[in-house]
Structures are given as C-alpha cells and as structure tokens.
Scaffold this motif. Structure first.
Motif, PDB file in Angstrom:
ATOM      1  N   THR A  89      26.226  23.307  -8.614  1.00 56.63           N
ATOM      2  CA  THR A  89      25.438  23.715  -7.457  1.00 56.63           C
ATOM      3  C   THR A  89      24.565  22.552  -6.999  1.00 56.63           C
ATOM      4  O   THR A  89      24.459  21.531  -7.673  1.00 56.63           O
ATOM      5  CB  THR A  89      24.579  24.953  -7.768  1.00 56.63           C
ATOM      6  OG1 THR A  89      23.718  24.669  -8.883  1.00 56.63           O
ATOM      7  CG2 THR A  89      25.463  26.145  -8.110  1.00 56.63           C
ATOM      8  N   PRO A 115      15.031  30.250  -2.357  1.00 54.55           N
ATOM      9  CA  PRO A 115      16.000  31.061  -3.101  1.00 54.55           C
ATOM     10  C   PRO A 115      17.286  31.312  -2.327  1.00 54.55           C
ATOM     11  O   PRO A 115      18.359  31.461  -2.925  1.00 54.55           O
ATOM     12  CB  PRO A 115      15.242  32.360  -3.385  1.00 54.55           C
ATOM     13  CG  PRO A 115      14.139  32.390  -2.364  1.00 54.55           C
ATOM     14  CD  PRO A 115      13.761  30.962  -2.145  1.00 54.55           C
ATOM     15  N   THR A 167      21.555  31.296  -3.395  1.00 56.43           N
ATOM     16  CA  THR A 167      22.299  32.532  -3.137  1.00 56.43           C
ATOM     17  C   THR A 167      23.456  32.284  -2.179  1.00 56.43           C
ATOM     18  O   THR A 167      24.596  32.699  -2.441  1.00 56.43           O
ATOM     19  CB  THR A 167      21.366  33.601  -2.545  1.00 56.43           C
ATOM     20  OG1 THR A 167      20.322  33.876  -3.479  1.00 56.43           O
ATOM     21  CG2 THR A 167      22.130  34.878  -2.233  1.00 56.43           C
ATOM     22  N   LEU A 218      26.270  30.176  -3.874  1.00 59.03           N
ATOM     23  CA  LEU A 218      27.093  30.958  -4.802  1.00 59.03           C
ATOM     24  C   LEU A 218      27.990  31.934  -4.041  1.00 59.03           C
ATOM     25  O   LEU A 218      29.143  32.160  -4.433  1.00 59.03           O
ATOM     26  CB  LEU A 218      26.194  31.701  -5.792  1.00 59.03           C
ATOM     27  CG  LEU A 218      25.450  30.815  -6.809  1.00 59.03           C
ATOM     28  CD1 LEU A 218      24.511  31.661  -7.657  1.00 59.03           C
ATOM     29  CD2 LEU A 218      26.434  30.062  -7.697  1.00 59.03           C
ATOM     30  N   GLU A 219      27.476  32.486  -2.945  1.00 53.97           N
ATOM     31  CA  GLU A 219      28.308  33.362  -2.118  1.00 53.97           C
ATOM     32  C   GLU A 219      29.466  32.583  -1.492  1.00 53.97           C
ATOM     33  O   GLU A 219      30.600  33.083  -1.418  1.00 53.97           O
ATOM     34  CB  GLU A 219      27.459  34.005  -1.021  1.00 53.97           C
ATOM     35  CG  GLU A 219      26.492  35.064  -1.543  1.00 53.97           C
ATOM     36  CD  GLU A 219      25.528  35.573  -0.479  1.00 53.97           C
ATOM     37  OE1 GLU A 219      24.833  36.578  -0.728  1.00 53.97           O
ATOM     38  OE2 GLU A 219      25.448  34.947   0.614  1.00 53.97           O
ATOM     39  N   ARG A 257      18.343  33.143 -15.646  1.00 54.75           N
ATOM     40  CA  ARG A 257      18.287  33.582 -14.245  1.00 54.75           C
ATOM     41  C   ARG A 257      19.535  33.121 -13.476  1.00 54.75           C
ATOM     42  O   ARG A 257      20.115  33.883 -12.699  1.00 54.75           O
ATOM     43  CB  ARG A 257      17.018  33.049 -13.573  1.00 54.75           C
ATOM     44  CG  ARG A 257      15.733  33.713 -14.046  1.00 54.75           C
ATOM     45  CD  ARG A 257      14.576  33.409 -13.115  1.00 54.75           C
ATOM     46  NE  ARG A 257      14.228  31.988 -13.110  1.00 54.75           N
ATOM     47  CZ  ARG A 257      13.354  31.433 -13.954  1.00 54.75           C
ATOM     48  NH1 ARG A 257      12.761  32.170 -14.884  1.00 54.75           N
ATOM     49  NH2 ARG A 257      13.081  30.151 -13.866  1.00 54.75           N
ATOM     50  N   PHE A 258      19.936  31.877 -13.690  1.00 50.10           N
ATOM     51  CA  PHE A 258      21.107  31.366 -12.985  1.00 50.10           C
ATOM     52  C   PHE A 258      22.361  32.126 -13.405  1.00 50.10           C
ATOM     53  O   PHE A 258      23.191  32.509 -12.566  1.00 50.10           O
ATOM     54  CB  PHE A 258      21.293  29.869 -13.269  1.00 50.10           C
ATOM     55  CG  PHE A 258      22.561  29.309 -12.699  1.00 50.10           C
ATOM     56  CD1 PHE A 258      22.673  29.035 -11.341  1.00 50.10           C
ATOM     57  CD2 PHE A 258      23.665  29.082 -13.508  1.00 50.10           C
ATOM     58  CE1 PHE A 258      23.850  28.533 -10.796  1.00 50.10           C
ATOM     59  CE2 PHE A 258      24.852  28.577 -12.984  1.00 50.10           C
ATOM     60  CZ  PHE A 258      24.941  28.309 -11.619  1.00 50.10           C
ATOM     61  N   ALA A 284      22.704  35.162 -14.554  1.00 55.47           N
ATOM     62  CA  ALA A 284      22.732  36.520 -14.013  1.00 55.47           C
ATOM     63  C   ALA A 284      23.178  36.514 -12.559  1.00 55.47           C
ATOM     64  O   ALA A 284      23.994  37.357 -12.135  1.00 55.47           O
ATOM     65  CB  ALA A 284      21.351  37.154 -14.154  1.00 55.47           C
ATOM     66  N   GLN A 285      22.687  35.556 -11.793  1.00 62.78           N
ATOM     67  CA  GLN A 285      23.041  35.494 -10.377  1.00 62.78           C
ATOM     68  C   GLN A 285      24.518  35.128 -10.201  1.00 62.78           C
ATOM     69  O   GLN A 285      25.224  35.704  -9.363  1.00 62.78           O
ATOM     70  CB  GLN A 285      22.152  34.483  -9.662  1.00 62.78           C
ATOM     71  CG  GLN A 285      22.226  34.569  -8.147  1.00 62.78           C
ATOM     72  CD  GLN A 285      21.124  33.776  -7.468  1.00 62.78           C
ATOM     73  OE1 GLN A 285      20.290  33.162  -8.129  1.00 62.78           O
ATOM     74  NE2 GLN A 285      21.120  33.780  -6.153  1.00 62.78           N
ATOM     75  N   ALA A 286      25.007  34.175 -11.003  1.00 59.69           N
ATOM     76  CA  ALA A 286      26.411  33.767 -10.900  1.00 59.69           C
ATOM     77  C   ALA A 286      27.336  34.909 -11.313  1.00 59.69           C
ATOM     78  O   ALA A 286      28.342  35.187 -10.638  1.00 59.69           O
ATOM     79  CB  ALA A 286      26.661  32.541 -11.770  1.00 59.69           C
ATOM     80  N   SER A 307      26.790  38.051 -11.155  1.00 59.34           N
ATOM     81  CA  SER A 307      26.765  39.149 -10.187  1.00 59.34           C
ATOM     82  C   SER A 307      27.803  38.943  -9.084  1.00 59.34           C
ATOM     83  O   SER A 307      28.197  39.897  -8.409  1.00 59.34           O
ATOM     84  CB  SER A 307      25.367  39.282  -9.567  1.00 59.34           C
ATOM     85  OG  SER A 307      25.096  38.201  -8.677  1.00 59.34           O
TER      86      SER A 307
END
Length: 566
Positions: A340, A374, A378, A381-382, A410-411, A413-415, A417
């Motif tokens: 990223t 933020p 996001t 990753l999308e 934190r990273f 969890a976001q990835a 998801s």
C-alpha cells in the motif's frame, strides 16, 4: 570524451585497489569515461539588467527550462520501467514552480538569467540538504537541471555522459538520473561513483541495466578518463591499471558465471531442492510485463506510489483498480504482493495535507498517512479488491512502516474485510523486535532491507558519506533479519525480503540460510540470484549465515560468506 590527463595522485597509482560499496555483481575491465562538464560561462555576472530588459530575460529563461523539461519527458517516453519513472520525475522537477518562481523573482530584480538560475538552485540545494532523506537525493537532480538550463541559455550542448566508441566504465563523483537512465549497457559496461549509496538512483538504474556497479568509492576522483580499471561489483572494488592478464581472466570467470545464470529458468531452490521463491520488484504494468520475461515466479513488491504522485487529486477507486489489474493480469496465476501507499513528506502527496517536517524520514510516511487520511487506505484497498475480482488473481497486500502490533492488527482487519491476505513490511527495528506479536495478526512478513538498514544504523540511506553504514551486510541489520525469520518459522508463516539485499546473489544465499522463504529483487537480478542459489546447498547457506552472524563489520560479513559460498 573527457581528455586523458596524467596521474598525479598516489591514490590513483597503478595497481591501487579502491574500496567502495558493492551494488550490482559482475566484473568488467575497460577504460574510464567521465561525464562532460558544462563549459565555463559567466555564472556570477554582477551587472544587473535594465528594467526594460527583464521581461524578455524572464521569457528566455522560461523557454530554456521548458525545452529541458520537454527533452526529459521525451526521453522518459522512450524509456521503460524505472528509467522512465526516474526521467519523468526529473522532468517534473524541471518544471517545479518553486525553483522556477525563485529564478523569475531574481530576474525581475535585475539578475541575468544564468545568475538567477544559479542563485535559485543554490537556495533549494541548501533547503533540500537540510531536509535530508529523499529530498536530499534531489540535490543531484536539481544541479543537473541547472546545468542543462544554463547550457540551453548559452546555446551549448547539454552536459552529460559521452557516448563512447568502445565498451567503457563510467566513473563520476555522482550521476544524475537523466544520465544513468539513458545508458547503453553494451557501451557503458560498469559504473563507479565517489558518492551515492546502495539505494541511490545510480544503483537502481545499474540494477535495471544489469551492469556491475560500485558506489562510495574513496579515491575514485583521482582516476582520469582513459585509464584502464577493473570493477568488481561483488567485492566492491575498483582496481587501477591492474595486471591485464589477471584482469581479463577475472572478467572471463564472471562471464562464465553470467552464462550459467542465463541458463537458469527457475523455480528458485538450492542445489538440494530447498524451495526459495525468486520474485520481482515492479512499479507499474510495463515493469510487470518486462519481469514476466524473466524466470520470476511472481511479484514480491508492487510499489503503488506512481498512482498517487504527480497528481493534484486522489485517484478514484476505479482508476486505481485499472492500474492494479494490469499488474495482476501480467502475472496471472502467480503470487503478487502489493504494498500500500508508501509516501510521506519526503514524497509528498498534493492532496494529503502533509505538514512540514524537520526530519521527513522519521515523520508521517507509509501507514502513518492513514491516521489523518483514513479514506486513502480504504480506497486503495477497495481498488485492489476490485482489481482482484476483475483479474481473477488474488493478491497479498502489505502495509509499509509498521512499528507496532496494534498498527498491524488494524491493517489486517481492514484488508481481511475486503477478502485480501494481509501482511506487513519490516522496516522499523521495533517491528523486527516484535515480529512474534505482529505475526499474531498477519499472514506474512516482508523485510525491506533499505529502510531497515537506515533506521537500524541511524544513517540516511541517501547519504554518500554514510553509505558503508547502510550496507545491508551490516551485522546489526542481518541480526534483525535473522530474528524476523525465526519468528516466522516458529509459527509457519512466510517471511520474504524485498529490499535491495535480495538482489545480491551472495547475500541471497545468506538470507536463505537465515530462514527467509522468498527473495524479491529488480527483474534484471532475478536470474543471477536464482542461479547462485541453485549452486549451493541449504547446509552451505546455513553455514554461511552462522558465519556472518558472528562478524562485527559489513566487510567481515561479506568475506565470511565468500569463504563458505565462493
């Protein structure tokens, strides 16, 4: 070509071996060429322009700067991969409003264009030097632009590297991106510089060209054009007028090794079958397609900064997905690791609201940008998830500049998801020390040895004076790599290396002995790394690693590995 001059310094005497930092392996014996310098012009004219002359002088300056930028962009369009990126960045700097405005201001105050250019550039050179990090690296670029603009103003040919009429070795104090990016590896067969470090533009382009390169060579300035030298990119030496027979034998040995490497077709493994994935580092789709022509088994580092730099607004998710999909499609069915956004105030984003920082290398960069922006992470990753769905290739994603397990959590969890496989870069010593805890949250680690060396040794990786400290063979850096690899092995999770250390065939074997599971390097280094691994056993790699871990200097570490691995 610069005229040959007699040797006057004892440091350049025949048979003298000059020591530097090795960057690209290989051996070459050839005469020295040096970059042409700008002929003497009046840079310090004290005569001011009359009021009525100043508008025309301003126009003359802007036309000269525009002509230089146009030529650089044209060269970028005809180059590929890193060379294209470097030239495009230099062209952008040539049109940067800050230094152009400072020059125009001086002209309006009465300075002739040449004096105004020199004064403005000196102002920004001082500023960039104090900022350090990647901004300090731009000093060479800015001085190069200065000389090209001055040449244009005076109707002179652009300064730069001469085109030799026979294979030659390019030696210089330092080399600008516009010089190194256009080199013909059939004519310029090796590089050696007095300044520069393992991650300088010179080093990066040398890796892409696949020619031997040694940087930070003390005493190199005393070696004149025309002198025969032997450059050894494995040992990091430049030998002045060596014994010709011995030199030609050393080159022949290196050519035999290169021929053997050229026959290696993968996959990566030691001679006794221990698998080590050999991957490529890329920065765009063109580089990915080029890397696909090598035996690389996938991409270990896809740098995504090009999507974000040189744009006034954040790219949309769809725009990002288009770029990522091209890379995923180039390596369809293969492993692709996407990093990223790794930008910061030394690589500022126009739309991210970066504060001015006294020390950008220790500031808001990498994953830290997401704290105040933020949406950036996001949306990226999308975009990656959309590209994965479109291409049918599921990439791994990793975050740069992770320093704590909480950041990794934190990273991850976001990835997850978004259905992505999360990992992190190990560039900060704190992350290496806490690798076990970080691995509780992510599926893999990738060691960025360039920044890990910088932060471990408290030495700016762009500083020529500190190049020996940022050598990836530094024992302290190797110890942190070993610690990280052990943490991965303990829980059965992969640990790769994607820094420039992975491009060194000898160090690649040591890394394998430490337990590293994949090596990702510039595409031009893939075959050399894979071929060297295929020549040694896992036991030899482990023996070399143990020997290196007992040393206390980079030179001793390299010598210890050579003693075991040859």
């Amino acid at each position: 070509m610069t005229a040959t001059t007699p040797l006057t310094s004892p440091s350049a005497a025949s048979g003298t071996v000059l020591q530097g930092v090795p960057v690209v392996t290989g051996v070459q014996y050839a005469p020295v060429i040096r970059p042409g310098k700008l002929p003497d012009v009046d840079r310090e004219s004290t005569k001011d322009l009359a009021e009525e002359e100043r508008p025309a002088e301003g126009e003359r300056f802007n036309a000269a700067a525009s002509a230089v930028a146009t030529r650089l962009r044209e060269r970028a369009a005809h180059a590929t991969g890193v060379a294209s990126e470097v030239l495009a960045a230099t062209a952008t700097l040539a049109q940067d409003r800050a230094w152009l405005g400072a020059t125009e201001k001086r002209i309006k105050e009465g300075a002739p264009a040449v004096r105004a250019v020199v004064g403005a550039v000196d102002q920004f050179v001082d500023m960039f030097t104090k900022m350090g990090g990647l901004m300090a690296e731009r000093v060479t670029d800015l001085r190069d632009i200065r000389d090209r603009v001055i040449a244009e103003l005076n109707g002179l040919p652009e300064p730069g590297v001469p085109v030799p009429d026979k294979p030659s070795i390019l030696c210089a104090e330092d080399l600008a991106p516009a010089d190194t990016a256009g080199l013909d590896p059939k004519l310029v067969v090796a590089l050696a510089t007095t300044l520069g470090g393992p991650t300088s533009h010179t080093a990066i382009i040398a890796r892409q060209l696949g020619i031997p390169c040694v940087v930070a060579v003390a005493g190199l300035d005393d070696v004149p054009a025309g002198m025969m030298v032997l450059v050894d990119g494995t040992r990091g030496t430049v030998t002045v007028t060596p014994d010709e027979a011995a030199a030609r034998e050393a080159v022949a040995d290196a050519e035999r090794a290169a021929a053997q490497a050229a026959n290696w077709s993968g996959p990566g493994a030691t001679s006794d079958g221990h698998a080590v994935a050999v991957l490529a580092n890329v920065q765009d789709a063109a580089a990915a397609r080029s890397a696909r022509e090598t035996p690389a088994e996938g991409i270990g580092l896809f740098r995504t900064e090009l999507c974000f730099l040189n744009t006034d607004t954040e790219p949309t998710v769809e725009e990002q997905a288009d770029i990522y999909a091209e890379v995923l499609e180039a390596f369809a069915g293969c492993k692709v690791v996407i990093r990223t956004l790794d930008a910061g105030s030394d690589k500022p984003l126009k739309f991210a609201g970066h504060p001015d920082e006294a020390n950008p290398a220790l500031g808001v960069r990498g994953i830290r940008i997401a704290e105040n922006n933020p949406g950036l992470l996001t949306h990226q990753l999308e975009g990656i998830a959309a590209a994965a769905e479109r291409s049918g290739n599921q990439p791994w994603v990793m975050a740069p500049m992770i320093a704590t397990p909480q950041e990794a959590e934190r990273f991850a969890a976001q990835a997850r998801s978004l259905g992505l496989t999360p990992g992190v870069m190990i560039e900060v010593p704190a992350a290496a020390l806490l690798a076990e805890q970080i691995l509780e949250h992510v599926d893999f680690l990738s060691i960025g040895t360039n920044d890990l060396a910088q932060y471990t040794m408290a030495a700016d990786r762009m500083s020529a004076e500190l190049a020996t400290l940022t050598d990836p063979w530094q024992p302290a850096v190797v110890q942190l790599v070993a610690m990280t690899a052990r943490a991965g092995a303990a829980v059965g999770k992969p640990v790769g290396v994607c820094g420039e250390a992975a491009a060194d065939p000898l160090l690649a074997c040591v890394l394998t002995g430490l337990g590293v599971t994949s090596l990702s390097a510039a595409a031009a280094a893939v075959q050399n790394v894979g071929a060297k691994l295929a020549q040694v056993s896992l036991a030899q790699c482990r023996e070399a690693a143990e020997a290196v871990l007992k040393t206390s200097s980079a030179a001793d570490a390299r010598a210890a590995a050579l003693a075991v691995l040859g």
